[in-house]
Write an enzyme that holds these catalytic residues in place. Structure first.
Site, mmCIF file in Angstrom:
data_model
loop_
_atom_site.group_PDB
_atom_site.id
_atom_site.type_symbol
_atom_site.label_atom_id
_atom_site.label_comp_id
_atom_site.label_asym_id
_atom_site.label_seq_id
_atom_site.Cartn_x
_atom_site.Cartn_y
_atom_site.Cartn_z
ATOM 1 N N CYS A 4 0.847 -1.201 0.000
ATOM 2 C CA CYS A 4 0.000 0.000 0.000
ATOM 3 C C CYS A 4 0.885 1.253 0.000
ATOM 4 O O CYS A 4 1.750 1.410 0.874
ATOM 5 C CB CYS A 4 -0.914 -0.012 1.222
ATOM 6 S SG CYS A 4 -1.762 1.545 1.498
ATOM 7 N N CYS A 7 0.672 3.254 3.333
ATOM 8 C CA CYS A 7 1.369 2.586 4.437
ATOM 9 C C CYS A 7 2.884 2.710 4.245
ATOM 10 O O CYS A 7 3.633 2.906 5.214
ATOM 11 C CB CYS A 7 0.965 1.116 4.520
ATOM 12 S SG CYS A 7 -0.693 0.854 5.179
ATOM 13 N N ASP A 30 -0.406 15.999 -1.795
ATOM 14 C CA ASP A 30 -0.722 15.082 -2.887
ATOM 15 C C ASP A 30 0.327 15.234 -3.991
ATOM 16 O O ASP A 30 0.749 16.345 -4.324
ATOM 17 C CB ASP A 30 -2.123 15.374 -3.444
ATOM 18 C CG ASP A 30 -2.644 14.237 -4.305
ATOM 19 O OD1 ASP A 30 -3.587 13.557 -3.868
ATOM 20 O OD2 ASP A 30 -2.104 14.019 -5.411
ATOM 21 N N HIS A 46 -4.421 0.675 8.240
ATOM 22 C CA HIS A 46 -4.803 0.338 6.866
ATOM 23 C C HIS A 46 -6.210 -0.247 6.837
ATOM 24 O O HIS A 46 -6.420 -1.397 7.204
ATOM 25 C CB HIS A 46 -3.819 -0.660 6.255
ATOM 26 C CG HIS A 46 -4.177 -1.021 4.839
ATOM 27 N ND1 HIS A 46 -3.694 -0.338 3.750
ATOM 28 C CD2 HIS A 46 -5.021 -1.962 4.349
ATOM 29 C CE1 HIS A 46 -4.213 -0.854 2.645
ATOM 30 N NE2 HIS A 46 -5.022 -1.853 2.982
ATOM 31 N N ASN A 86 -13.112 9.912 -1.919
ATOM 32 C CA ASN A 86 -13.500 9.080 -3.053
ATOM 33 C C ASN A 86 -13.664 7.656 -2.531
ATOM 34 O O ASN A 86 -12.714 7.081 -1.983
ATOM 35 C CB ASN A 86 -12.428 9.114 -4.138
ATOM 36 C CG ASN A 86 -12.304 10.485 -4.761
ATOM 37 O OD1 ASN A 86 -13.278 11.215 -4.882
ATOM 38 N ND2 ASN A 86 -11.091 10.852 -5.156
ATOM 39 N N HIS A 97 -6.852 2.684 0.615
ATOM 40 C CA HIS A 97 -6.550 2.961 2.023
ATOM 41 C C HIS A 97 -7.247 4.302 2.279
ATOM 42 O O HIS A 97 -6.851 5.319 1.677
ATOM 43 C CB HIS A 97 -5.022 3.045 2.220
ATOM 44 C CG HIS A 97 -4.569 3.420 3.601
ATOM 45 N ND1 HIS A 97 -3.452 2.856 4.201
ATOM 46 C CD2 HIS A 97 -5.046 4.317 4.489
ATOM 47 C CE1 HIS A 97 -3.277 3.380 5.398
ATOM 48 N NE2 HIS A 97 -4.237 4.279 5.595
ATOM 49 N N HIS A 99 -8.680 7.780 2.834
ATOM 50 C CA HIS A 99 -8.004 9.068 2.978
ATOM 51 C C HIS A 99 -8.986 10.187 2.649
ATOM 52 O O HIS A 99 -9.937 9.981 1.893
ATOM 53 C CB HIS A 99 -6.781 9.148 2.062
ATOM 54 C CG HIS A 99 -7.076 8.815 0.628
ATOM 55 N ND1 HIS A 99 -7.249 7.511 0.197
ATOM 56 C CD2 HIS A 99 -7.274 9.602 -0.452
ATOM 57 C CE1 HIS A 99 -7.513 7.521 -1.103
ATOM 58 N NE2 HIS A 99 -7.544 8.769 -1.517
ATOM 59 N N HIS A 101 -9.241 13.916 0.982
ATOM 60 C CA HIS A 101 -8.593 14.971 0.200
ATOM 61 C C HIS A 101 -8.926 16.322 0.831
ATOM 62 O O HIS A 101 -10.080 16.577 1.196
ATOM 63 C CB HIS A 101 -9.119 14.976 -1.235
ATOM 64 C CG HIS A 101 -8.743 13.765 -2.029
ATOM 65 N ND1 HIS A 101 -7.696 13.756 -2.917
ATOM 66 C CD2 HIS A 101 -9.265 12.520 -2.054
ATOM 67 C CE1 HIS A 101 -7.608 12.547 -3.477
ATOM 68 N NE2 HIS A 101 -8.551 11.776 -2.971
HETATM 69 P P1 5GP Z 1 -8.052 8.565 -4.666
HETATM 70 O O1 5GP Z 1 -8.405 8.606 -6.114
HETATM 71 O O2 5GP Z 1 -7.707 7.173 -4.193
HETATM 72 O O3 5GP Z 1 -9.091 9.228 -3.804
HETATM 73 O O4 5GP Z 1 -6.780 9.486 -4.511
HETATM 74 C C1 5GP Z 1 -5.486 9.021 -4.365
HETATM 75 C C2 5GP Z 1 -4.583 10.224 -4.345
HETATM 76 O O5 5GP Z 1 -3.288 9.798 -3.959
HETATM 77 C C3 5GP Z 1 -4.444 10.901 -5.719
HETATM 78 O O6 5GP Z 1 -4.836 12.260 -5.609
HETATM 79 C C4 5GP Z 1 -2.967 10.753 -6.042
HETATM 80 O O7 5GP Z 1 -2.434 11.873 -6.699
HETATM 81 C C5 5GP Z 1 -2.341 10.538 -4.674
HETATM 82 N N1 5GP Z 1 -1.122 9.743 -4.706
HETATM 83 C C6 5GP Z 1 -0.940 8.557 -5.351
HETATM 84 N N2 5GP Z 1 0.312 8.106 -5.153
HETATM 85 C C7 5GP Z 1 0.926 9.018 -4.348
HETATM 86 C C8 5GP Z 1 2.248 9.089 -3.796
HETATM 87 O O8 5GP Z 1 3.110 8.228 -3.992
HETATM 88 N N3 5GP Z 1 2.518 10.169 -3.030
HETATM 89 C C9 5GP Z 1 1.590 11.151 -2.775
HETATM 90 N N4 5GP Z 1 1.981 12.159 -1.996
HETATM 91 N N5 5GP Z 1 0.345 11.109 -3.283
HETATM 92 C C10 5GP Z 1 0.016 10.048 -4.062
HETATM 93 ZN ZN ZN Z 2 -2.369 1.210 3.656
#
Ligand code: 5GP
Ligand code: ZN
Length: 111
Positions: A4, A7, A30, A46, A86, A97, A99, A101
């Protein structure tokens, strides 16, 4: 969880700009910002989806939102912000996992 991204960031295995960290959650920048300020608040534990949360995990989401409101100036969110989760396929959740935004730093589009 080993594969993950969030994680692994928490464990320091993947670099990230961490703005806040305590035992329960962290706030990072992000990697692909969708607004002038785009942060992610990520619980330490997680849990992939909201419907898998126990009571403590559900309460933590509320605590995180409250903490963000207390830290808004420190995070550069001087004139409001938007919180988004999301969830699942239709919600286009990419990282499995939970989160939150945090978007701001400019006037966001209506939706
Ligand atoms: P989701 O679509 O799952 O709600 O959003 C995942 C978010 O994680 C996206 O906005 C993406 O840009 C961010 N993200 C994905 N990989 C990484 C990473 O390695 N580092 C950081 N800081 N953000 C990430
Ligand atoms: Zn995780």
């Amino acid at each position: 969880m080993e594969d993950c991204i969030f994680c692994r960031i928490r464990k320091g295995e993947i670099p990230s700009e961490i703005l806040y960290k305590d035992d329960d959650f962290m706030i990072i920048k992000d990697i692909n910002p969708q607004a002038k300020i785009h942060l992610l608040a990520i619980p330490t534990k997680h849990v992939p989806y909201i419907d898998m949360l126990d009571d403590a995990g559900a309460s933590l989401l509320g605590k995180i939102m409250h903490k963000v409101s207390k830290m808004q100036k420190q995070l550069g969110l001087t004139n409001g912000y938007r919180l988004i989760i999301n969830q699942g396929e239709d919600g286009r959740q990419a990282v499995k996992h939970i989160h939150i935004h945090i978007l701001g730093g400019e006037r966001l589009s209506e939706f």
